[in-house]
Design a protein around this motif. Sequence first.
Motif, PDB file in Angstrom:
ATOM      1  N   SER A  37      28.452 -51.126  22.763  1.00 34.09           N
ATOM      2  CA  SER A  37      28.714 -50.947  21.346  1.00 34.09           C
ATOM      3  C   SER A  37      29.428 -49.643  21.089  1.00 34.09           C
ATOM      4  CB  SER A  37      27.392 -50.986  20.555  1.00 34.09           C
ATOM      5  OG  SER A  37      26.542 -49.940  20.994  1.00 34.09           O
ATOM      6  N   GLY A  38      29.101 -48.595  21.874  1.00 38.69           N
ATOM      7  CA  GLY A  38      29.742 -47.308  21.687  1.00 38.69           C
ATOM      8  C   GLY A  38      31.171 -47.291  22.128  1.00 38.69           C
ATOM      9  N   SER A  39      31.557 -48.254  22.991  1.00 35.60           N
ATOM     10  CA  SER A  39      32.916 -48.262  23.513  1.00 35.60           C
ATOM     11  C   SER A  39      33.906 -48.930  22.563  1.00 35.60           C
ATOM     12  CB  SER A  39      32.954 -48.994  24.869  1.00 35.60           C
ATOM     13  OG  SER A  39      32.589 -50.340  24.702  1.00 35.60           O
ATOM     14  N   THR A  40      33.340 -49.590  21.479  1.00 34.40           N
ATOM     15  CA  THR A  40      34.217 -50.248  20.521  1.00 34.40           C
ATOM     16  C   THR A  40      34.732 -49.216  19.535  1.00 34.40           C
ATOM     17  OG1 THR A  40      32.892 -52.250  20.730  1.00 34.40           O
ATOM     18  CG2 THR A  40      34.380 -52.123  18.845  1.00 34.40           C
ATOM     19  N   LYS A  41      35.987 -48.799  19.676  1.00 33.77           N
ATOM     20  CA  LYS A  41      36.573 -47.775  18.832  1.00 33.77           C
ATOM     21  C   LYS A  41      37.826 -48.322  18.165  1.00 33.77           C
ATOM     22  CE  LYS A  41      34.899 -43.886  21.622  1.00 33.77           C
ATOM     23  NZ  LYS A  41      35.290 -42.697  22.398  1.00 33.77           N
ATOM     24  N   THR A  42      38.093 -47.788  16.949  1.00 36.26           N
ATOM     25  CA  THR A  42      39.326 -48.178  16.283  1.00 36.26           C
ATOM     26  C   THR A  42      40.498 -47.482  16.955  1.00 36.26           C
ATOM     27  OG1 THR A  42      38.960 -46.397  14.699  1.00 36.26           O
ATOM     28  CG2 THR A  42      38.171 -48.582  14.091  1.00 36.26           C
ATOM     29  N   ALA A  43      41.661 -48.116  16.832  1.00 36.96           N
ATOM     30  CA  ALA A  43      42.856 -47.559  17.469  1.00 36.96           C
ATOM     31  C   ALA A  43      43.251 -46.250  16.804  1.00 36.96           C
ATOM     32  CB  ALA A  43      43.992 -48.576  17.377  1.00 36.96           C
ATOM     33  N   ASP A  44      43.880 -45.387  17.574  1.00 36.99           N
ATOM     34  CA  ASP A  44      44.357 -44.112  17.054  1.00 36.99           C
ATOM     35  C   ASP A  44      45.793 -44.311  16.572  1.00 36.99           C
ATOM     36  OD1 ASP A  44      44.975 -41.567  16.405  1.00 36.99           O
ATOM     37  OD2 ASP A  44      44.645 -40.702  18.386  1.00 36.99           O
ATOM     38  N   TYR A  45      45.957 -44.413  15.267  1.00 36.63           N
ATOM     39  CA  TYR A  45      47.269 -44.697  14.694  1.00 36.63           C
ATOM     40  C   TYR A  45      48.106 -43.430  14.485  1.00 36.63           C
ATOM     41  CZ  TYR A  45      45.409 -49.347  13.882  1.00 36.63           C
ATOM     42  OH  TYR A  45      44.859 -50.598  14.063  1.00 36.63           O
ATOM     43  N   PHE A  46      47.566 -42.286  14.892  1.00 34.12           N
ATOM     44  CA  PHE A  46      48.287 -41.028  14.716  1.00 34.12           C
ATOM     45  C   PHE A  46      48.593 -40.344  16.048  1.00 34.12           C
ATOM     46  CE2 PHE A  46      45.806 -41.706  10.849  1.00 34.12           C
ATOM     47  CZ  PHE A  46      46.803 -41.641   9.895  1.00 34.12           C
ATOM     48  N   SER A  47      48.310 -41.004  17.156  1.00 36.35           N
ATOM     49  CA  SER A  47      48.527 -40.372  18.463  1.00 36.35           C
ATOM     50  C   SER A  47      50.008 -40.159  18.753  1.00 36.35           C
ATOM     51  CB  SER A  47      47.890 -41.219  19.570  1.00 36.35           C
ATOM     52  OG  SER A  47      48.441 -42.525  19.578  1.00 36.35           O
ATOM     53  N   SER A  48      50.841 -41.087  18.336  1.00 40.34           N
ATOM     54  CA  SER A  48      52.274 -40.967  18.608  1.00 40.34           C
ATOM     55  C   SER A  48      53.116 -40.823  17.346  1.00 40.34           C
ATOM     56  CB  SER A  48      52.767 -42.200  19.389  1.00 40.34           C
ATOM     57  OG  SER A  48      52.525 -43.390  18.657  1.00 40.34           O
ATOM     58  N   ASP A  49      52.471 -40.913  16.186  1.00 40.59           N
ATOM     59  CA  ASP A  49      53.192 -40.808  14.911  1.00 40.59           C
ATOM     60  C   ASP A  49      52.222 -40.219  13.879  1.00 40.59           C
ATOM     61  OD1 ASP A  49      54.631 -41.110  12.574  1.00 40.59           O
ATOM     62  OD2 ASP A  49      55.415 -43.080  13.104  1.00 40.59           O
ATOM     63  N   ASP A  50      52.483 -38.996  13.441  1.00 38.65           N
ATOM     64  CA  ASP A  50      51.540 -38.326  12.537  1.00 38.65           C
ATOM     65  C   ASP A  50      51.885 -38.505  11.058  1.00 38.65           C
ATOM     66  OD1 ASP A  50      53.783 -36.771  12.383  1.00 38.65           O
ATOM     67  OD2 ASP A  50      52.775 -34.863  12.820  1.00 38.65           O
ATOM     68  N   ARG A  51      52.808 -39.409  10.738  1.00 37.89           N
ATOM     69  CA  ARG A  51      53.122 -39.664   9.335  1.00 37.89           C
ATOM     70  C   ARG A  51      51.925 -40.310   8.636  1.00 37.89           C
ATOM     71  NH1 ARG A  51      58.362 -43.285   9.400  1.00 37.89           N
ATOM     72  NH2 ARG A  51      57.205 -44.152  11.177  1.00 37.89           N
ATOM     73  N   PRO A  52      51.641 -39.917   7.394  1.00 35.43           N
ATOM     74  CA  PRO A  52      50.534 -40.530   6.652  1.00 35.43           C
ATOM     75  C   PRO A  52      50.742 -42.029   6.490  1.00 35.43           C
ATOM     76  CG  PRO A  52      51.342 -38.557   5.541  1.00 35.43           C
ATOM     77  CD  PRO A  52      52.327 -38.865   6.624  1.00 35.43           C
ATOM     78  N   VAL A  53      49.634 -42.734   6.319  1.00 28.54           N
ATOM     79  CA  VAL A  53      49.675 -44.186   6.141  1.00 28.54           C
ATOM     80  C   VAL A  53      49.122 -44.527   4.758  1.00 28.54           C
ATOM     81  CG1 VAL A  53      48.934 -46.427   7.025  1.00 28.54           C
ATOM     82  CG2 VAL A  53      49.361 -44.545   8.617  1.00 28.54           C
ATOM     83  N   ILE A  54      49.853 -45.339   4.019  1.00 29.07           N
ATOM     84  CA  ILE A  54      49.402 -45.817   2.715  1.00 29.07           C
ATOM     85  C   ILE A  54      48.857 -47.233   2.897  1.00 29.07           C
ATOM     86  CG2 ILE A  54      50.078 -46.409   0.363  1.00 29.07           C
ATOM     87  CD1 ILE A  54      52.377 -44.379   0.661  1.00 29.07           C
ATOM     88  N   LEU A  55      47.604 -47.439   2.522  1.00 27.82           N
ATOM     89  CA  LEU A  55      46.982 -48.763   2.586  1.00 27.82           C
ATOM     90  C   LEU A  55      47.056 -49.397   1.203  1.00 27.82           C
ATOM     91  CD1 LEU A  55      43.774 -47.891   4.680  1.00 27.82           C
ATOM     92  CD2 LEU A  55      46.044 -48.563   5.502  1.00 27.82           C
ATOM     93  N   PHE A  56      47.648 -50.585   1.131  1.00 26.37           N
ATOM     94  CA  PHE A  56      47.853 -51.242  -0.163  1.00 26.37           C
ATOM     95  C   PHE A  56      47.375 -52.685  -0.091  1.00 26.37           C
ATOM     96  CE2 PHE A  56      51.474 -52.194   2.436  1.00 26.37           C
ATOM     97  CZ  PHE A  56      51.850 -53.478   2.096  1.00 26.37           C
ATOM     98  N   ASP A  57      47.131 -53.268  -1.249  1.00 29.81           N
ATOM     99  CA  ASP A  57      46.718 -54.672  -1.347  1.00 29.81           C
ATOM    100  C   ASP A  57      47.945 -55.550  -1.095  1.00 29.81           C
ATOM    101  OD1 ASP A  57      45.821 -57.185  -1.997  1.00 29.81           O
ATOM    102  OD2 ASP A  57      44.846 -56.594  -3.860  1.00 29.81           O
ATOM    103  N   GLY A  58      47.935 -56.276  -0.002  1.00 28.01           N
ATOM    104  CA  GLY A  58      49.108 -57.034   0.406  1.00 28.01           C
ATOM    105  C   GLY A  58      49.410 -58.260  -0.420  1.00 28.01           C
ATOM    106  N   VAL A  59      48.500 -58.697  -1.282  1.00 25.08           N
ATOM    107  CA  VAL A  59      48.753 -59.902  -2.084  1.00 25.08           C
ATOM    108  C   VAL A  59      48.886 -59.588  -3.577  1.00 25.08           C
ATOM    109  CG1 VAL A  59      47.576 -61.363  -0.420  1.00 25.08           C
ATOM    110  CG2 VAL A  59      46.288 -60.431  -2.351  1.00 25.08           C
ATOM    111  N   CYS A  60      48.830 -58.325  -3.935  1.00 24.81           N
ATOM    112  CA  CYS A  60      48.897 -57.926  -5.339  1.00 24.81           C
ATOM    113  C   CYS A  60      50.349 -57.672  -5.739  1.00 24.81           C
ATOM    114  CB  CYS A  60      48.049 -56.668  -5.550  1.00 24.81           C
ATOM    115  SG  CYS A  60      48.293 -55.860  -7.140  1.00 24.81           S
ATOM    116  N   ASN A  61      50.809 -58.327  -6.804  1.00 23.85           N
ATOM    117  CA  ASN A  61      52.179 -58.136  -7.272  1.00 23.85           C
ATOM    118  C   ASN A  61      52.455 -56.696  -7.680  1.00 23.85           C
ATOM    119  OD1 ASN A  61      53.880 -60.382  -7.068  1.00 23.85           O
ATOM    120  ND2 ASN A  61      52.904 -61.411  -8.797  1.00 23.85           N
ATOM    121  N   LEU A  62      51.494 -56.085  -8.358  1.00 19.89           N
ATOM    122  CA  LEU A  62      51.658 -54.683  -8.768  1.00 19.89           C
ATOM    123  C   LEU A  62      51.770 -53.772  -7.557  1.00 19.89           C
ATOM    124  CD1 LEU A  62      51.673 -52.443 -10.915  1.00 19.89           C
ATOM    125  CD2 LEU A  62      49.168 -52.461 -10.816  1.00 19.89           C
TER     126      LEU A  62
END
Length: 224
Positions: free
Chosen positions: A79-104
């Motif tokens: 259980s301890g070995s299950t880790k989320t991927a490191d999305y900043f290891s090769s690219d340190d640009r911020p990430v915007i999380l948005f609702d993918g089905v929302c028109n707005l």
Amino acid sequence: MHSQFGLQKQSMLLRPTSSTSVLVFADQASRGGKSLGRTASPQCKDAMMTVCNNRSRTSLSKNRHQQGLTTVAAVKQTSGSTKTADYFSSDDRPVILFDGVCNLCNGAVNFLLDWDKKGQYRLAALQSKAGSDLLQQAGRKPGDLSSVVLVEPGHAYVKSEAVLRIGRRLNTPFYVLGSIGLPVPSFIRDAAYDLVAKTRYKVFGKTESCRMCDPSFRERFIES
């Protein structure tokens, strides 16, 4: 004569006088080998069997306990070995999380892509695996679609603060608007944000596509 005296002496040694002596004798007999067991009295043989059985149960219990600890340790390690991927290891640009089905939200993404000429931001839908992973890193529940989230290495911002901080990286007038809006108390800003967020589907509807389908913006989106 000497032989008879030896047998009597051995007979006296093989007749313990109490239950405690029987157990002590049996324990010594079980350690001493088979030869002493052959000459023991029935009472001593029963005691020897009791000690041996108790030792077997204790050994089996220890083995099961050790196996249980090994299993628990293996589960913890798995259980301890299950880790989320490191999305900043090769690219340190911020990430915007948005609702993918929302028109707005998709309209805001299209607007951002047009104004973020330098490509300072990456984007990911909240419904994607990357969105789920980054939500967890931000301390939010996977599948939480209640807010836009701005994720930076080591920091995360939600609701009105996320929107204003996104604006501060863009050109004027959004830099000015973000700088003016941040000092406003968050409970006022977030009240307005929540009102729009709760009615966004009803007012603006839903969509199934966004600019991530455009090849020229493909590298700006995290799809996995």
